[in-house]
Design a protein around this motif. Structure first.
Motif, PDB file in Angstrom:
ATOM      1  N   TYR A   1      -3.683   1.880 -10.151  1.00  0.00           N
ATOM      2  CA  TYR A   1      -3.480   0.748 -11.058  1.00  0.00           C
ATOM      3  C   TYR A   1      -2.311   0.981 -12.005  1.00  0.00           C
ATOM      4  O   TYR A   1      -1.557   0.050 -12.321  1.00  0.00           O
ATOM      5  CB  TYR A   1      -4.763   0.498 -11.856  1.00  0.00           C
ATOM      6  N   ASP A   2      -2.137   2.220 -12.445  1.00  0.00           N
ATOM      7  CA  ASP A   2      -1.015   2.538 -13.341  1.00  0.00           C
ATOM      8  C   ASP A   2       0.333   2.262 -12.672  1.00  0.00           C
ATOM      9  O   ASP A   2       1.331   1.992 -13.354  1.00  0.00           O
ATOM     10  CB  ASP A   2      -1.076   4.003 -13.780  1.00  0.00           C
ATOM     11  N   ARG A   3       0.355   2.343 -11.349  1.00  0.00           N
ATOM     12  CA  ARG A   3       1.610   2.160 -10.619  1.00  0.00           C
ATOM     13  C   ARG A   3       1.826   0.706 -10.168  1.00  0.00           C
ATOM     14  O   ARG A   3       2.943   0.196 -10.213  1.00  0.00           O
ATOM     15  CB  ARG A   3       1.639   3.087  -9.398  1.00  0.00           C
ATOM     16  N   LEU A   4       0.762   0.035  -9.708  1.00  0.00           N
ATOM     17  CA  LEU A   4       0.914  -1.312  -9.156  1.00  0.00           C
ATOM     18  C   LEU A   4       0.279  -2.397 -10.022  1.00  0.00           C
ATOM     19  O   LEU A   4       0.490  -3.581  -9.760  1.00  0.00           O
ATOM     20  CB  LEU A   4       0.297  -1.382  -7.755  1.00  0.00           C
ATOM     21  N   HIS A   5      -0.536  -1.994 -10.996  1.00  0.00           N
ATOM     22  CA  HIS A   5      -1.234  -2.941 -11.874  1.00  0.00           C
ATOM     23  C   HIS A   5      -2.069  -3.939 -11.069  1.00  0.00           C
ATOM     24  O   HIS A   5      -2.086  -5.138 -11.363  1.00  0.00           O
ATOM     25  CB  HIS A   5      -0.241  -3.668 -12.781  1.00  0.00           C
ATOM     26  N   SER A   6      -2.750  -3.411 -10.069  1.00  0.00           N
ATOM     27  CA  SER A   6      -3.655  -4.229  -9.275  1.00  0.00           C
ATOM     28  C   SER A   6      -4.807  -3.356  -8.787  1.00  0.00           C
ATOM     29  O   SER A   6      -4.605  -2.199  -8.413  1.00  0.00           O
ATOM     30  CB  SER A   6      -2.940  -4.837  -8.072  1.00  0.00           C
ATOM     31  N   ARG A   7      -6.004  -3.955  -8.787  1.00  0.00           N
ATOM     32  CA  ARG A   7      -7.177  -3.272  -8.245  1.00  0.00           C
ATOM     33  C   ARG A   7      -7.628  -3.910  -6.929  1.00  0.00           C
ATOM     34  O   ARG A   7      -8.626  -3.483  -6.352  1.00  0.00           O
ATOM     35  CB  ARG A   7      -8.339  -3.325  -9.251  1.00  0.00           C
ATOM     36  N   GLN A   8      -6.933  -4.928  -6.482  1.00  0.00           N
ATOM     37  CA  GLN A   8      -7.315  -5.644  -5.262  1.00  0.00           C
ATOM     38  C   GLN A   8      -6.997  -4.800  -4.027  1.00  0.00           C
ATOM     39  O   GLN A   8      -5.875  -4.324  -3.861  1.00  0.00           O
ATOM     40  CB  GLN A   8      -6.592  -6.985  -5.181  1.00  0.00           C
ATOM     41  N   ILE A   9      -7.980  -4.636  -3.177  1.00  0.00           N
ATOM     42  CA  ILE A   9      -7.791  -3.839  -1.965  1.00  0.00           C
ATOM     43  C   ILE A   9      -6.686  -4.433  -1.094  1.00  0.00           C
ATOM     44  O   ILE A   9      -5.891  -3.705  -0.474  1.00  0.00           O
ATOM     45  CB  ILE A   9      -9.117  -3.747  -1.186  1.00  0.00           C
ATOM     46  N   SER A  10      -6.601  -5.757  -1.060  1.00  0.00           N
ATOM     47  CA  SER A  10      -5.623  -6.423  -0.196  1.00  0.00           C
ATOM     48  C   SER A  10      -4.181  -6.182  -0.625  1.00  0.00           C
ATOM     49  O   SER A  10      -3.255  -6.402   0.169  1.00  0.00           O
ATOM     50  CB  SER A  10      -5.894  -7.927  -0.180  1.00  0.00           C
ATOM     51  N   ASP A  11      -3.952  -5.719  -1.844  1.00  0.00           N
ATOM     52  CA  ASP A  11      -2.586  -5.462  -2.317  1.00  0.00           C
ATOM     53  C   ASP A  11      -2.066  -4.101  -1.871  1.00  0.00           C
ATOM     54  O   ASP A  11      -0.913  -3.759  -2.158  1.00  0.00           O
ATOM     55  CB  ASP A  11      -2.531  -5.544  -3.849  1.00  0.00           C
ATOM     56  N   TYR A  12      -2.914  -3.325  -1.196  1.00  0.00           N
ATOM     57  CA  TYR A  12      -2.507  -1.974  -0.803  1.00  0.00           C
ATOM     58  C   TYR A  12      -2.444  -1.868   0.717  1.00  0.00           C
ATOM     59  O   TYR A  12      -2.424  -2.861   1.421  1.00  0.00           O
ATOM     60  CB  TYR A  12      -3.481  -0.945  -1.394  1.00  0.00           C
ATOM     61  N   GLY A  13      -2.396  -0.661   1.192  1.00  0.00           N
ATOM     62  CA  GLY A  13      -2.230  -0.381   2.613  1.00  0.00           C
ATOM     63  C   GLY A  13      -1.035   0.527   2.818  1.00  0.00           C
ATOM     64  O   GLY A  13       0.044   0.267   2.295  1.00  0.00           O
ATOM     65  N   GLY A  14      -1.247   1.616   3.549  1.00  0.00           N
ATOM     66  CA  GLY A  14      -0.154   2.539   3.816  1.00  0.00           C
ATOM     67  C   GLY A  14       0.177   3.456   2.659  1.00  0.00           C
ATOM     68  O   GLY A  14       1.271   4.043   2.624  1.00  0.00           O
ATOM     69  N   VAL A  15      -0.753   3.621   1.712  1.00  0.00           N
ATOM     70  CA  VAL A  15      -0.489   4.486   0.553  1.00  0.00           C
ATOM     71  C   VAL A  15      -0.264   5.933   0.977  1.00  0.00           C
ATOM     72  O   VAL A  15       0.505   6.663   0.353  1.00  0.00           O
ATOM     73  CB  VAL A  15      -1.639   4.373  -0.476  1.00  0.00           C
ATOM     74  N   ALA A  16      -0.925   6.357   2.049  1.00  0.00           N
ATOM     75  CA  ALA A  16      -0.804   7.750   2.488  1.00  0.00           C
ATOM     76  C   ALA A  16       0.634   8.125   2.826  1.00  0.00           C
ATOM     77  O   ALA A  16       1.041   9.282   2.641  1.00  0.00           O
ATOM     78  CB  ALA A  16      -1.702   8.000   3.700  1.00  0.00           C
ATOM     79  N   SER A  17       1.411   7.183   3.302  1.00  0.00           N
ATOM     80  CA  SER A  17       2.798   7.494   3.669  1.00  0.00           C
ATOM     81  C   SER A  17       3.663   7.773   2.450  1.00  0.00           C
ATOM     82  O   SER A  17       4.690   8.432   2.562  1.00  0.00           O
ATOM     83  CB  SER A  17       3.396   6.328   4.470  1.00  0.00           C
ATOM     84  N   ARG A  18       3.247   7.263   1.290  1.00  0.00           N
ATOM     85  CA  ARG A  18       4.014   7.459   0.065  1.00  0.00           C
ATOM     86  C   ARG A  18       3.367   8.472  -0.869  1.00  0.00           C
ATOM     87  O   ARG A  18       4.051   9.099  -1.678  1.00  0.00           O
ATOM     88  CB  ARG A  18       4.172   6.122  -0.678  1.00  0.00           C
ATOM     89  N   MET A  19       2.060   8.649  -0.778  1.00  0.00           N
ATOM     90  CA  MET A  19       1.330   9.533  -1.699  1.00  0.00           C
ATOM     91  C   MET A  19       0.362  10.411  -0.906  1.00  0.00           C
ATOM     92  O   MET A  19      -0.860  10.277  -1.018  1.00  0.00           O
ATOM     93  CB  MET A  19       0.567   8.698  -2.740  1.00  0.00           C
ATOM     94  N   PRO A  20       0.877  11.328  -0.108  1.00  0.00           N
ATOM     95  CA  PRO A  20      -0.011  12.129   0.765  1.00  0.00           C
ATOM     96  C   PRO A  20      -0.977  13.022  -0.002  1.00  0.00           C
ATOM     97  O   PRO A  20      -2.124  13.205   0.421  1.00  0.00           O
ATOM     98  CB  PRO A  20       0.965  12.944   1.616  1.00  0.00           C
ATOM     99  N   VAL A  21      -0.532  13.614  -1.110  1.00  0.00           N
ATOM    100  CA  VAL A  21      -1.424  14.485  -1.888  1.00  0.00           C
ATOM    101  C   VAL A  21      -2.557  13.668  -2.502  1.00  0.00           C
ATOM    102  O   VAL A  21      -3.729  14.058  -2.456  1.00  0.00           O
ATOM    103  CB  VAL A  21      -0.631  15.231  -2.987  1.00  0.00           C
ATOM    104  N   PHE A  22      -2.199  12.531  -3.064  1.00  0.00           N
ATOM    105  CA  PHE A  22      -3.218  11.639  -3.620  1.00  0.00           C
ATOM    106  C   PHE A  22      -4.201  11.211  -2.532  1.00  0.00           C
ATOM    107  O   PHE A  22      -5.418  11.172  -2.758  1.00  0.00           O
ATOM    108  CB  PHE A  22      -2.553  10.415  -4.244  1.00  0.00           C
ATOM    109  N   ALA A  23      -3.698  10.869  -1.353  1.00  0.00           N
ATOM    110  CA  ALA A  23      -4.560  10.433  -0.252  1.00  0.00           C
ATOM    111  C   ALA A  23      -5.555  11.517   0.135  1.00  0.00           C
ATOM    112  O   ALA A  23      -6.717  11.222   0.455  1.00  0.00           O
ATOM    113  CB  ALA A  23      -3.710  10.041   0.950  1.00  0.00           C
ATOM    114  N   ALA A  24      -5.121  12.784   0.100  1.00  0.00           N
ATOM    115  CA  ALA A  24      -6.020  13.887   0.440  1.00  0.00           C
ATOM    116  C   ALA A  24      -7.140  14.008  -0.595  1.00  0.00           C
ATOM    117  O   ALA A  24      -8.319  14.186  -0.245  1.00  0.00           O
ATOM    118  CB  ALA A  24      -5.229  15.191   0.517  1.00  0.00           C
ATOM    119  N   PHE A  25      -6.781  13.911  -1.880  1.00  0.00           N
ATOM    120  CA  PHE A  25      -7.806  13.979  -2.928  1.00  0.00           C
ATOM    121  C   PHE A  25      -8.791  12.821  -2.787  1.00  0.00           C
ATOM    122  O   PHE A  25     -10.011  13.015  -2.857  1.00  0.00           O
ATOM    123  CB  PHE A  25      -7.159  13.934  -4.319  1.00  0.00           C
TER     124      PHE A  25
END
Length: 492
Positions: free
Chosen positions: A350-374
């Motif tokens: 939310y701090d980065r995109l200012h959205s909590r909607q699931i539909s606004d995301y997708g493919g986060v792992a390609s940009r934030m792999p460490v976060f995706a692992a956590f």
């Protein structure tokens, strides 16, 4: 050991919070952050000797402090802990430290007031888990509503006023009935000492009425179905730190109230109404799991998930077995870590995109792999994967439920399917796939500070999952004593 250590654990964060409030302005925001971190770390370090010096071989209260407070009504400043309250105090101090770190850069306005409110609330919550006088317990219980009310109302989302008033009214009205019950017990025992209330003889009719009064206070706080509707609104509108404290600590106070008041003081009514409590718990586990499945807001999904997971706590409490009670306490601690971590993960996005909607995301792992692992670790823990803390508590409760009634265990075990469904489906839609959104393509992985916070929670989740003995060992004697109390009749 440190003299008056429980008082220090309570009053140092409160004093720190008051000091930050008095000295802080936005032009001294960095000083407020540093002081808040210093006081929260000091509080956490002060709670560690409680575990180190704790004697797990007895169910007696330890680190006891007792002073006259209001002699005319026989009210005392009476503190002490056992194996039930100790894990929750450690959870509170650990979470408080992480909340300060998580809000380090996120909060940019009224910084001193934000951190001051959290420190004051931390001390008050530790006071709830340490109180051995019913009025002292009630004072701490009610006082902690004020900082949370302000945190949601000032730093929350667009509908924060509605959410914070709903939160306050639900919890306050339930607590008023608890006060009525405590006053009735006082006129019977002529004392507010909780230990003295345990030996009080009470008729069945009075026990049932008192149980209902306590139930309305504790059920709202957990929250149980059908008085759960304040929680999703509060979570959605609260800032990330507020959501973490709500999920990790405040929900546990309802379960703690059942263990500290309802079962030992009103054992006959607790057994008489156990069928109702088990039914409400199973409804929360099954029905709320399906409600979580259809949410399109990440915070709402995790909020409903919390209600379903807390159903295991009340189920474990009211099957009246050592396995169930230990599973309930373990679930409270585990849920604190897991739900707190998931809300922090949502906060990072939310701090980065200012959205909590699931539909606004997708493919986060390609940009934030460490976060995706956590986030994958915490999602698996939320789905009760073996090797994580989420598995230990639910397994103990399900095992105890099977021993009580096979159908209880079968129905509760369905949460392993629904929990995996809503958690992993959310994870898949947010983390995997193609990063088609330009905003997602511009994301950057977590910072060192965010990695430290999530890393500490990951250690806690894996530590309890792989080696739960240090947690279970301290509660054995206290839980065994509680089960004996719940099995004895107190009919007058």
């Amino acid at each position: 050991m440190i003299p008056h250590i429980l008082s220090l654990c309570i009053w140092i964060p409160i004093a720190g919070g008051v000091g930050i409030l008095m000295a802080g302005n936005d032009d001294r925001a960095q000083l407020a952050r540093v002081l808040a971190l210093a006081f929260s770390v000091a509080t956490f370090l002060l709670t560690l000797p409680l575990y180190i010096g704790f004697d797990a071989g007895t169910a007696a209260m330890q680190f006891v402090e007792r002073y006259r407070w209001i002699p005319s009504f026989n009210i005392h400043y009476h503190l002490g802990i056992d194996g039930i309250s100790l894990p929750l105090i450690l959870l509170t101090s650990f979470t408080g430290m992480l909340v300060v770190l998580a809000g380090w850069r996120v909060i940019q306005r009224r910084v001193a007031q934000y951190f001051g409110a959290f420190l004051i609330m931390e001390g008050l919550m530790i006071g709830v888990f340490s109180s051995l006088d019913a009025i002292l317990f009630y004072v701490f219980w009610e006082a902690m509503l004020i900082p949370m009310f302000l945190i949601i109302g000032i730093w929350g989302g667009p509908n924060r006023i509605y959410a914070t008033i709903k939160f306050f009214l639900y919890t306050f009205l339930g607590s008023v009935l608890m006060l009525v019950a405590l006053l009735y017990l006082y006129f019977q025992a002529h004392t507010f000492e909780i230990s003295a209330l345990y030996s009080l003889k009470i008729g069945m009719r009075e026990q049932v009425l008192l149980f209902i009064a306590f139930l309305l206070a504790f059920a709202v706080k957990i929250p149980m179905w059908p008085v759960h509707t304040w929680l999703p609104d509060a979570h959605v509108e609260a800032p990330t730190g507020g959501s973490v404290v709500l999920a990790a600590i405040m929900l546990k106070m309802g379960g703690y109230g059942f263990l500290r008041f309802s079962l030992p003081i009103l054992p006959d009514a607790s057994r008489e109404l156990s069928g109702l409590m088990i039914a409400l718990s199973l409804i929360a586990i099954v029905y709320i799991g399906f409600v979580a499945l259809v949410q399109d807001d990440m915070k709402k999904l995790i909020a409903y998930s919390s209600i379903a997971h807390m159903g295991f706590v009340t189920l474990g409490v009211f099957i009246f077995s050592r396995l169930g009670a230990e599973g309930a306490i373990t679930q409270m601690v585990s849920h604190g870590f897991v739900s707190g971590a998931l809300f922090l993960c949502v906060g990072v996005l939310y701090d980065r995109l200012h959205s909590r909607q699931i539909s606004d995301y997708g493919g986060v792992a390609s940009r934030m792999p460490v976060f995706a692992a956590f986030m994958m670790l915490f999602a698996m823990a939320n789905a009760a994967l073996p090797g994580t803390s989420g598995f230990v508590g639910e397994f103990l409760v399900i095992l105890g439920a099977f021993k009580a009634n096979a159908w209880y265990g079968i129905i509760a075990a369905t949460s392993l399917i629904t929990g995996a469904a809503y958690t992993l489906w959310m994870y898949k839609r947010v983390i995997f796939g193609t990063a088609s959104s330009p905003k997602v393509q511009a994301l950057k992985d977590i910072t060192l500070r965010e990695g430290l916070v999530l890393g500490l929670l990951a250690v806690a989740v894996l530590g309890i999952g792989v080696w739960p003995r240090p947690l279970l060992h301290v509660m054995h004697q206290s839980v065994a004593h509680l089960v004996r109390q719940a099995a004895a009749s107190k009919l007058g």
